[in-house]
Design an enzyme around this catalytic site. Structure first.
Site, PDB file in Angstrom:
ATOM      1  N   ASP A  13       0.855  -1.187   0.000  1.00  0.00           N
ATOM      2  CA  ASP A  13       0.000   0.000   0.000  1.00  0.00           C
ATOM      3  C   ASP A  13       0.892   1.238   0.000  1.00  0.00           C
ATOM      4  O   ASP A  13       1.808   1.365   0.819  1.00  0.00           O
ATOM      5  CB  ASP A  13      -0.893  -0.019   1.247  1.00  0.00           C
ATOM      6  CG  ASP A  13      -1.984   1.046   1.212  1.00  0.00           C
ATOM      7  OD1 ASP A  13      -1.780   2.099   0.567  1.00  0.00           O
ATOM      8  OD2 ASP A  13      -3.028   0.835   1.848  1.00  0.00           O
ATOM      9  N   LYS A  67       0.393   3.996   1.062  1.00  0.00           N
ATOM     10  CA  LYS A  67       0.269   4.754   2.304  1.00  0.00           C
ATOM     11  C   LYS A  67       1.111   4.163   3.436  1.00  0.00           C
ATOM     12  O   LYS A  67       1.201   4.744   4.507  1.00  0.00           O
ATOM     13  CB  LYS A  67      -1.196   4.808   2.759  1.00  0.00           C
ATOM     14  CG  LYS A  67      -2.171   5.414   1.759  1.00  0.00           C
ATOM     15  CD  LYS A  67      -3.544   5.655   2.372  1.00  0.00           C
ATOM     16  CE  LYS A  67      -4.192   4.420   2.935  1.00  0.00           C
ATOM     17  NZ  LYS A  67      -4.485   3.390   1.899  1.00  0.00           N
ATOM     18  N   TYR A  83     -10.126   0.233   1.417  1.00  0.00           N
ATOM     19  CA  TYR A  83     -10.970  -0.947   1.591  1.00  0.00           C
ATOM     20  C   TYR A  83     -12.264  -0.784   0.800  1.00  0.00           C
ATOM     21  O   TYR A  83     -12.932   0.234   0.888  1.00  0.00           O
ATOM     22  CB  TYR A  83     -11.286  -1.146   3.077  1.00  0.00           C
ATOM     23  CG  TYR A  83     -12.215  -2.305   3.358  1.00  0.00           C
ATOM     24  CD1 TYR A  83     -11.751  -3.613   3.335  1.00  0.00           C
ATOM     25  CD2 TYR A  83     -13.561  -2.090   3.641  1.00  0.00           C
ATOM     26  CE1 TYR A  83     -12.591  -4.681   3.592  1.00  0.00           C
ATOM     27  CE2 TYR A  83     -14.426  -3.146   3.896  1.00  0.00           C
ATOM     28  CZ  TYR A  83     -13.936  -4.444   3.869  1.00  0.00           C
ATOM     29  OH  TYR A  83     -14.781  -5.498   4.116  1.00  0.00           O
ATOM     30  N   ARG A 143     -24.357  -1.847  -5.232  1.00  0.00           N
ATOM     31  CA  ARG A 143     -22.919  -1.725  -5.433  1.00  0.00           C
ATOM     32  C   ARG A 143     -22.558  -1.270  -6.843  1.00  0.00           C
ATOM     33  O   ARG A 143     -21.522  -0.626  -7.046  1.00  0.00           O
ATOM     34  CB  ARG A 143     -22.240  -3.072  -5.158  1.00  0.00           C
ATOM     35  CG  ARG A 143     -22.275  -3.514  -3.705  1.00  0.00           C
ATOM     36  CD  ARG A 143     -21.595  -4.843  -3.553  1.00  0.00           C
ATOM     37  NE  ARG A 143     -21.350  -5.176  -2.157  1.00  0.00           N
ATOM     38  CZ  ARG A 143     -20.282  -5.833  -1.727  1.00  0.00           C
ATOM     39  NH1 ARG A 143     -19.372  -6.232  -2.597  1.00  0.00           N
ATOM     40  NH2 ARG A 143     -20.136  -6.113  -0.448  1.00  0.00           N
ATOM     41  N   GLU A 202     -15.100  -7.822  -6.027  1.00  0.00           N
ATOM     42  CA  GLU A 202     -16.045  -8.893  -5.718  1.00  0.00           C
ATOM     43  C   GLU A 202     -17.041  -9.144  -6.850  1.00  0.00           C
ATOM     44  O   GLU A 202     -17.927  -9.987  -6.714  1.00  0.00           O
ATOM     45  CB  GLU A 202     -16.763  -8.589  -4.399  1.00  0.00           C
ATOM     46  CG  GLU A 202     -15.822  -8.633  -3.200  1.00  0.00           C
ATOM     47  CD  GLU A 202     -16.531  -8.457  -1.881  1.00  0.00           C
ATOM     48  OE1 GLU A 202     -17.723  -8.059  -1.878  1.00  0.00           O
ATOM     49  OE2 GLU A 202     -15.913  -8.715  -0.824  1.00  0.00           O
ATOM     50  N   ARG A 210     -16.101  -7.041  11.525  1.00  0.00           N
ATOM     51  CA  ARG A 210     -16.868  -6.923  10.278  1.00  0.00           C
ATOM     52  C   ARG A 210     -17.516  -8.266   9.927  1.00  0.00           C
ATOM     53  O   ARG A 210     -17.547  -8.665   8.759  1.00  0.00           O
ATOM     54  CB  ARG A 210     -16.001  -6.429   9.121  1.00  0.00           C
ATOM     55  CG  ARG A 210     -15.457  -5.023   9.288  1.00  0.00           C
ATOM     56  CD  ARG A 210     -14.909  -4.507   7.955  1.00  0.00           C
ATOM     57  NE  ARG A 210     -14.227  -3.229   8.108  1.00  0.00           N
ATOM     58  CZ  ARG A 210     -12.913  -3.103   8.186  1.00  0.00           C
ATOM     59  NH1 ARG A 210     -12.137  -4.172   8.116  1.00  0.00           N
ATOM     60  NH2 ARG A 210     -12.359  -1.916   8.311  1.00  0.00           N
TER      61      ARG A 210
END
Length: 428
Positions: A135, A137, A167, A236, A304, A351
């Protein structure tokens, strides 16, 4: 005058006592409120036993080979041969079957260096190839450490383009695409690619991964578990989303998205896959795949739907147009499946996904998925530690070549000479 001196001394004495008391209170408060260290060395702690290991020889028991702490933080001037040995990397193909079927891996990471090193050494084989996406970051020191480690292996490299990963954002999908572009340029003629994240750990050996993917059901076919997009997931791809820092949000006052290109039927599934090389080449070059990728830029969690949708196109190499949730890619405990596919999380839910504890390991092994997800060394370091010992033992048991001593993570010792432990802190 004498009285004044006595008063002064009493005052200074009381002041000193007050300072000591306040200091003690301050230190106590800071110690009790200080966060528990979560640096990489902490994840070496393991439970006193690892019950999933097979029985040892009568009169003996398993003990960790590392009785001293080892550094998982390679430096730019590291001696690579020594590092490979000290970190127990397997530096030779373990069978002709594996040598003839090289795999490619994409690993996306952003933290926990030791966890990454242990994942890499669990799946490492010299005939394979590994693209590491960090990443953008992530801390520069972390990037430097990973870069130094990869420099010790000719078949491990960092992605040429790094994304600031969010994410459920498009950046997560783009990270895999970036690695695929690099992998097709590799001189290693890999046959399949598997994607991983830093919270995965293998349950199948490299040999088992090959045999599973080349079995009668999956030979030359892609694994992308999923089904036609259910109504509950329509939002989505019907609405537009935008990445905002660390999260994805609906685009304010934006119109609905247009239909998918080429009249494609959108599917919903897992972001994890095992793909054939011809399919990867199709993804990177075919106009339909490129148009779907562009259309997916402002969708929610596009990884996904992207892979599983393309794998239902008849023209795609290795496609499975009638496929649904087949493919034992991940062993995951979802909260809403408790009582049906599993009997609860022995670690904790985050989650609605179980962060595995040691009590979950027998279930993981029984599921026999390619990998298990998720592990968190800050919360349950002993789970990764025990699974790693079990996995390495199985890998070496399946080998058809002589085993080098540095490849072992455990050894058998006489019970009278051991301390009944698998922790590196306590073994002697």
């Amino acid at each position: 005058m004498v009285q004044l001196e006595n008063t002064k001394c009493s005052f200074l004495f009381c002041l000193g006592i007050c300072v000591l008391i306040c200091s003690a209170i301050y230190l106590k408060a800071n110690i009790s409120n200080a966060p528990i260290p979560t640096n990489d060395s902490q994840s070496l702690s393991a439970s006193k036993t690892c019950d999933i290991l097979p029985p040892a020889t009568p009169g003996f028991q398993w003990q960790r080979k590392d009785c001293k702490r080892i550094s998982y933080e390679p430096k730019p001037d590291s001696n690579c041969t020594r590092l490979q040995s000290e970190l127990h990397f397997i530096m030779a193909p373990l069978s002709k079957e594996e040598e003839d079927f090289p795999l490619a891996f994409i690993i996306t990471i952003h933290k926990e260096l030791e966890t990454f090193v242990r994942l890499l050494r669990a799946i490492y084989a010299p005939q394979n190839v590994y693209c590491i996406h960090i990443d953008d970051k992530a801390l520069e020191e972390y990037k430097t450490r990973v870069r130094s480690l990869s420099g010790c292996f000719p078949n491990v490299f960092l992605a040429s383009v790094s994304e600031k990963v969010t994410y459920a954002g498009f950046s997560r999908l783009q990270a895999d695409i970036n690695c695929m572009k690099d992998l097709v340029k590799s001189p290693i003629k890999w046959r399949r690619v598997i994607n991983l994240c830093g919270q995965d750990f293998p349950t199948q050996s490299n040999l088992e991964l090959i045999r599973y993917s080349q079995g009668s059901e999956w030979k030359d076919r892609n694994m992308t578990p999923g089904v036609k997009q259910p109504p509950s997931m329509k939002h989505r791809t019907v609405f537009s989303y935008v990445e905002k820092g660390n999260h994805v949000a609906p685009r304010a006052k934006g119109p609905k998205k247009g239909p998918p290109p080429h009249n494609l039927t959108i599917y919903f599934g897992t972001a994890y896959y095992s793909l054939t090389r011809p399919f990867v080449e199709f993804v990177l070059s075919d106009p339909v795949a490129k148009d779907l990728l562009e259309w997916s830029r402002d969708t929610f969690s596009p990884d996904e739907h992207y892979w599983v949708t393309l794998n239902h196109i008849k023209e795609a190499p290795g496609s499975r147009v009638d496929g649904e949730w087949e493919g034992n890619i991940r062993a995951i405990k979802w909260r809403d499946q408790e009582g049906r596919t599993h009997q609860g999380c022995k670690g904790k839910y985050i989650r609605d996904i179980c962060i595995f504890g040691t009590g979950d390991l027998p279930w993981i092994i029984e599921r026999d998925g390619m990998f298990a997800n998720k592990f968190e060394t800050a919360s349950f370091p002993e789970a990764v530690d025990c699974l790693e010992l079990w996995h390495r033992h199985k890998v070496l048991q399946q080998a058809s070549v002589p085993i080098q001593p540095s490849w072992r993570l455990t050894t058998e010792v006489e019970i009278s000479n051991s301390t009944l432990t698998l922790t590196p802190e306590d073994c002697v």
